[in-house]
Design an enzyme around this catalytic site. Structure first.
Site, PDB file in Angstrom:
ATOM      1  N   ASN A  55     -40.344  39.121  -0.998  1.00 38.90           N
ATOM      2  CA  ASN A  55     -40.176  39.033  -2.442  1.00 38.90           C
ATOM      3  C   ASN A  55     -39.030  38.053  -2.708  1.00 38.90           C
ATOM      4  O   ASN A  55     -37.880  38.347  -2.384  1.00 38.90           O
ATOM      5  CB  ASN A  55     -39.856  40.417  -3.011  1.00 38.90           C
ATOM      6  CG  ASN A  55     -39.719  40.416  -4.520  1.00 38.90           C
ATOM      7  OD1 ASN A  55     -39.557  39.365  -5.147  1.00 38.90           O
ATOM      8  ND2 ASN A  55     -39.768  41.596  -5.112  1.00 38.90           N
ATOM      9  N   VAL A  56     -39.345  36.901  -3.286  1.00 38.50           N
ATOM     10  CA  VAL A  56     -38.328  35.862  -3.446  1.00 38.50           C
ATOM     11  C   VAL A  56     -37.197  36.287  -4.380  1.00 38.50           C
ATOM     12  O   VAL A  56     -36.122  35.679  -4.372  1.00 38.50           O
ATOM     13  CB  VAL A  56     -38.945  34.542  -3.950  1.00 38.50           C
ATOM     14  CG1 VAL A  56     -39.922  33.976  -2.925  1.00 38.50           C
ATOM     15  CG2 VAL A  56     -39.602  34.700  -5.316  1.00 38.50           C
ATOM     16  N   ASN A  82     -42.567  27.137  -4.338  1.00 37.53           N
ATOM     17  CA  ASN A  82     -43.812  27.090  -5.097  1.00 37.53           C
ATOM     18  C   ASN A  82     -44.105  28.383  -5.860  1.00 37.53           C
ATOM     19  O   ASN A  82     -44.816  28.347  -6.858  1.00 37.53           O
ATOM     20  CB  ASN A  82     -44.980  26.776  -4.143  1.00 37.53           C
ATOM     21  CG  ASN A  82     -46.327  26.983  -4.785  1.00 37.53           C
ATOM     22  OD1 ASN A  82     -46.747  26.219  -5.644  1.00 37.53           O
ATOM     23  ND2 ASN A  82     -47.023  28.056  -4.377  1.00 37.53           N
ATOM     24  N   SER A 134     -43.323  21.916 -13.657  1.00 36.44           N
ATOM     25  CA  SER A 134     -44.573  21.911 -14.424  1.00 36.44           C
ATOM     26  C   SER A 134     -44.476  20.900 -15.547  1.00 36.44           C
ATOM     27  O   SER A 134     -43.366  20.587 -16.023  1.00 36.44           O
ATOM     28  CB  SER A 134     -44.832  23.303 -15.017  1.00 36.44           C
ATOM     29  OG  SER A 134     -45.880  23.267 -15.976  1.00 36.44           O
ATOM     30  N   TYR A 147     -41.637  30.515 -19.426  1.00 34.97           N
ATOM     31  CA  TYR A 147     -42.118  29.629 -18.357  1.00 34.97           C
ATOM     32  C   TYR A 147     -41.493  28.242 -18.482  1.00 34.97           C
ATOM     33  O   TYR A 147     -41.036  27.657 -17.492  1.00 34.97           O
ATOM     34  CB  TYR A 147     -43.638  29.550 -18.436  1.00 34.97           C
ATOM     35  CG  TYR A 147     -44.293  28.823 -17.280  1.00 34.97           C
ATOM     36  CD1 TYR A 147     -44.409  29.437 -16.029  1.00 34.97           C
ATOM     37  CD2 TYR A 147     -44.817  27.546 -17.441  1.00 34.97           C
ATOM     38  CE1 TYR A 147     -45.032  28.792 -14.976  1.00 34.97           C
ATOM     39  CE2 TYR A 147     -45.444  26.895 -16.397  1.00 34.97           C
ATOM     40  CZ  TYR A 147     -45.543  27.515 -15.167  1.00 34.97           C
ATOM     41  OH  TYR A 147     -46.154  26.868 -14.127  1.00 34.97           O
ATOM     42  N   ALA A 148     -41.452  27.707 -19.700  1.00 38.06           N
ATOM     43  CA  ALA A 148     -40.863  26.383 -19.920  1.00 38.06           C
ATOM     44  C   ALA A 148     -39.388  26.374 -19.543  1.00 38.06           C
ATOM     45  O   ALA A 148     -38.890  25.412 -18.942  1.00 38.06           O
ATOM     46  CB  ALA A 148     -41.039  25.960 -21.379  1.00 38.06           C
ATOM     47  N   ALA A 149     -38.687  27.458 -19.879  1.00 40.87           N
ATOM     48  CA  ALA A 149     -37.262  27.544 -19.550  1.00 40.87           C
ATOM     49  C   ALA A 149     -37.047  27.501 -18.036  1.00 40.87           C
ATOM     50  O   ALA A 149     -36.141  26.820 -17.539  1.00 40.87           O
ATOM     51  CB  ALA A 149     -36.663  28.822 -20.134  1.00 40.87           C
ATOM     52  N   LYS A 151     -39.149  26.285 -15.690  1.00 38.94           N
ATOM     53  CA  LYS A 151     -39.583  25.033 -15.076  1.00 38.94           C
ATOM     54  C   LYS A 151     -38.665  23.875 -15.446  1.00 38.94           C
ATOM     55  O   LYS A 151     -38.486  22.935 -14.652  1.00 38.94           O
ATOM     56  CB  LYS A 151     -41.034  24.740 -15.458  1.00 38.94           C
ATOM     57  CG  LYS A 151     -42.024  25.751 -14.879  1.00 38.94           C
ATOM     58  CD  LYS A 151     -41.884  25.884 -13.365  1.00 38.94           C
ATOM     59  CE  LYS A 151     -42.936  26.778 -12.749  1.00 38.94           C
ATOM     60  NZ  LYS A 151     -42.842  26.860 -11.264  1.00 38.94           N
TER      61      LYS A 151
END
Length: 241
Positions: A55-56, A82, A134, A147-149, A151
Site C-alpha cells: 500500500n503506497v 504510477n 495527467s 485529482y487535478a490537485a 496531478k
C-alpha cells in the site's frame, strides 16, 4: 541491445491498466528485475517480474519493501510512480473522504516511494524517477478538484526533485508524464457519449493506448533520455481540456 539491460525497476500500480503495460514493456526490454507493486496481484508469467503487495500510502510498508530491495539487488535504477485513483465530484458535492483518499494515494504515495528510493539512487550515482501526472494536472477538469490537485502536485514535486537529487553530482533524473485519456479497463465503463466529445477535442481524433504511455516511460527510463531532467512529457494526442 535491450534498453533496460541490467536495470532494476519499481513500478507502482503495476497489476493492471497502464501500469501493467509499463511492467510488460520494461520486461521485454530486458530489465534484470521489475518489482510490480499493487494492492492486488496481476496475472504475470514473466521471469524478471516480482509482484509485491504494498500500500503506497503506508510508510512502514514502503520503507520495509525498499529496504528489502536494497538488500536483494543493491540498487534501484528506475522508479515509476504510477499508482493512482479517482473519486470525482463537483466541489460542492466532494466529501472530505473523497478528497483525502485521492490525496493519500496520488500525492502522498508518490512522496513515500520517492523519499525511500531516491537516497539509494543518489548513493549509486544515477537513476530515473518517472511520475505519472495527467492532462488534468496541466489544464484542470470539471469534477476533479482532488485529482487535478494531486496531478499538478506531482508536476511540482518533479521539478523540485530534478534540482534536489542532482545537487551533489548524482545523475538522478526526475521527469513526469502527463497522459491524456487512455483506453484502459477503467475507461471501458465510461459511456461513449462522454468519450466522443473527448475524441472530438483531441487533434488526433482518438483516445490513447496504454502502450503509447509505456513507450514514453521506456524512453525516460532508458539511457536514451540521459540529458532529460525536470520535464513534463505530455502524451495526449494534442488535447487541451
Amino acid at each position: 541491445m535491450n534498453r533496460m539491460e541490467d536495470k532494476v525497476a519499481i513500478v507502482t500500480g503495476g497489476a493492471r491498466g497502464i501500469g501493467r503495460q509499463i511492467v510488460e514493456t520494461l520486461s521485454r526490454e530486458g530489465a534484470r528485475r521489475i518489482y510490480s507493486l499493487d494492492m492486488g496481484i496481476g496475472e504475470y508469467d514473466l521471469p524478471n517480474v516480482q509482484q509485491v503487495q504494498v500500500n503506497v500510502t503506508n510508510r512502514d510498508q514502503v520503507a520495509k519493501f525498499v529496504e528489502n530491495v536494497k538488500n536483494e539487488v543493491g540498487k534501484v535504477d528506475v522508479l515509476v510512480n504510477n499508482a493512482g485513483i479517482t473519486r470525482d465530484a463537483l466541489i460542492q458535492k466532494m466529501t472530505e473522504d473523497m478528497w483525502d483518499a485521492v490525496i493519500d494515494v496520488n500525492l502522498k504515495g508518490v512522496f513515500n516511494l520517492t523519499q525511500a528510493v531516491a537516497p539509494i539512487m543518489m548513493e549509486n550515482g544515477k537513476g530515473s524517477i518517472i511520475s505519472i501526472s495527467s492532462v488534468v494536472g496541466v489544464y484542470g477538469n470539471v469534477g476533479q478538484t482532488n485529482y487535478a490537485a494531486t496531478k499538478a502536485g506531482v508536476i511540482g514535486m518533479t521539478y523540485t526533485w530534478a534540482k534536489e537529487f542532482t545537487r551533489k553530482g548524482a545523475a538522478v533524473r526526475s521527469n513526469a508524464i502527463a497522459p491524456g485519456y487512455v483506453e484502459t479497463e477503467m475507461m471501458a465503463t465510461v459511456p461513449d457519449k462522454v468519450l466522443q466529445p473527448i475524441r472530438d477535442k483531441t487533434p488526433l481524433g482518438r483516445l490513447g493506448q496504454p502502450q503509447e504511455i509505456a513507450n514514453a516511460v521506456l524512453f525516460l527510463a532508458s539511457d536514451e533520455s540521459s540529458y532529460v531532467n525536470g520535464h513534463v512529457l505530455e502524451v495526449n494526442g494534442g488535447l487541451r481540456l
